[in-house]
Write an enzyme that holds these catalytic residues in place. Sequence first.
Site, PDB file in Angstrom:
ATOM      1  N   TYR A  72      46.338  -3.573 -16.289  1.00 40.88           N
ATOM      2  CA  TYR A  72      44.955  -3.629 -16.748  1.00 40.88           C
ATOM      3  C   TYR A  72      44.857  -4.418 -18.038  1.00 40.88           C
ATOM      4  O   TYR A  72      45.844  -4.642 -18.737  1.00 40.88           O
ATOM      5  CB  TYR A  72      44.358  -2.232 -16.922  1.00 40.88           C
ATOM      6  CG  TYR A  72      44.794  -1.478 -18.153  1.00 40.88           C
ATOM      7  CD1 TYR A  72      44.060  -1.544 -19.336  1.00 40.88           C
ATOM      8  CD2 TYR A  72      45.930  -0.681 -18.146  1.00 40.88           C
ATOM      9  CE1 TYR A  72      44.442  -0.846 -20.465  1.00 40.88           C
ATOM     10  CE2 TYR A  72      46.316   0.028 -19.264  1.00 40.88           C
ATOM     11  CZ  TYR A  72      45.573  -0.057 -20.425  1.00 40.88           C
ATOM     12  OH  TYR A  72      45.963   0.645 -21.544  1.00 40.88           O
ATOM     13  N   CYS A  73      43.628  -4.848 -18.329  1.00 43.70           N
ATOM     14  CA  CYS A  73      43.318  -5.543 -19.572  1.00 43.70           C
ATOM     15  C   CYS A  73      41.996  -4.982 -20.069  1.00 43.70           C
ATOM     16  O   CYS A  73      41.704  -3.807 -19.864  1.00 43.70           O
ATOM     17  CB  CYS A  73      43.273  -7.046 -19.350  1.00 43.70           C
ATOM     18  SG  CYS A  73      42.006  -7.564 -18.168  1.00 43.70           S
ATOM     19  N   ALA A  74      41.178  -5.791 -20.694  1.00 39.54           N
ATOM     20  CA  ALA A  74      39.894  -5.309 -21.193  1.00 39.54           C
ATOM     21  C   ALA A  74      38.880  -5.144 -20.062  1.00 39.54           C
ATOM     22  O   ALA A  74      38.235  -4.107 -19.951  1.00 39.54           O
ATOM     23  CB  ALA A  74      39.344  -6.246 -22.265  1.00 39.54           C
ATOM     24  N   TYR A 100      40.224  -1.611 -19.162  1.00 39.57           N
ATOM     25  CA  TYR A 100      40.079  -0.543 -20.140  1.00 39.57           C
ATOM     26  C   TYR A 100      38.616  -0.227 -20.426  1.00 39.57           C
ATOM     27  O   TYR A 100      38.248   0.931 -20.611  1.00 39.57           O
ATOM     28  CB  TYR A 100      40.806  -0.920 -21.435  1.00 39.57           C
ATOM     29  CG  TYR A 100      40.664   0.119 -22.522  1.00 39.57           C
ATOM     30  CD1 TYR A 100      41.314   1.342 -22.413  1.00 39.57           C
ATOM     31  CD2 TYR A 100      39.881  -0.110 -23.644  1.00 39.57           C
ATOM     32  CE1 TYR A 100      41.187   2.309 -23.399  1.00 39.57           C
ATOM     33  CE2 TYR A 100      39.745   0.841 -24.627  1.00 39.57           C
ATOM     34  CZ  TYR A 100      40.405   2.057 -24.502  1.00 39.57           C
ATOM     35  OH  TYR A 100      40.276   3.009 -25.483  1.00 39.57           O
TER      36      TYR A 100
END
Length: 109
Positions: A72-74, A100
């Site tokens: 995952y990332c932003a 996130y």
Amino acid sequence: MLGYVARNMREGTVETAQWNEVDERVGADAVLLDTRTPGEVADGAIPGALNIPVDELRDRMDELPDGRVLAYCAVGVRGYLASRILVQAGREAVNLDGGYTTWKAATQG
């Protein structure tokens, strides 16, 4: 980028997960991978995640334990790229849709 993601999802090249699946997909046989920068992680992360920024992933893959990876990332783009890098390297990887930002909004209001 959205076109690539959609095509890869349609063709089964990339697998995605939703915010409410994190706990069930991460366990003894999977690792949660945060692909954001250390500065972003300092502002909050999903508990238990290993942080390797996507730009460093190819050089640091040996730091990942065996098993499935939930990246995952932003918001999802870097997580998608990380999952593609991992799959191309022979790993089993899933991207967290919405990253996130979505997870935090859904779990912490």
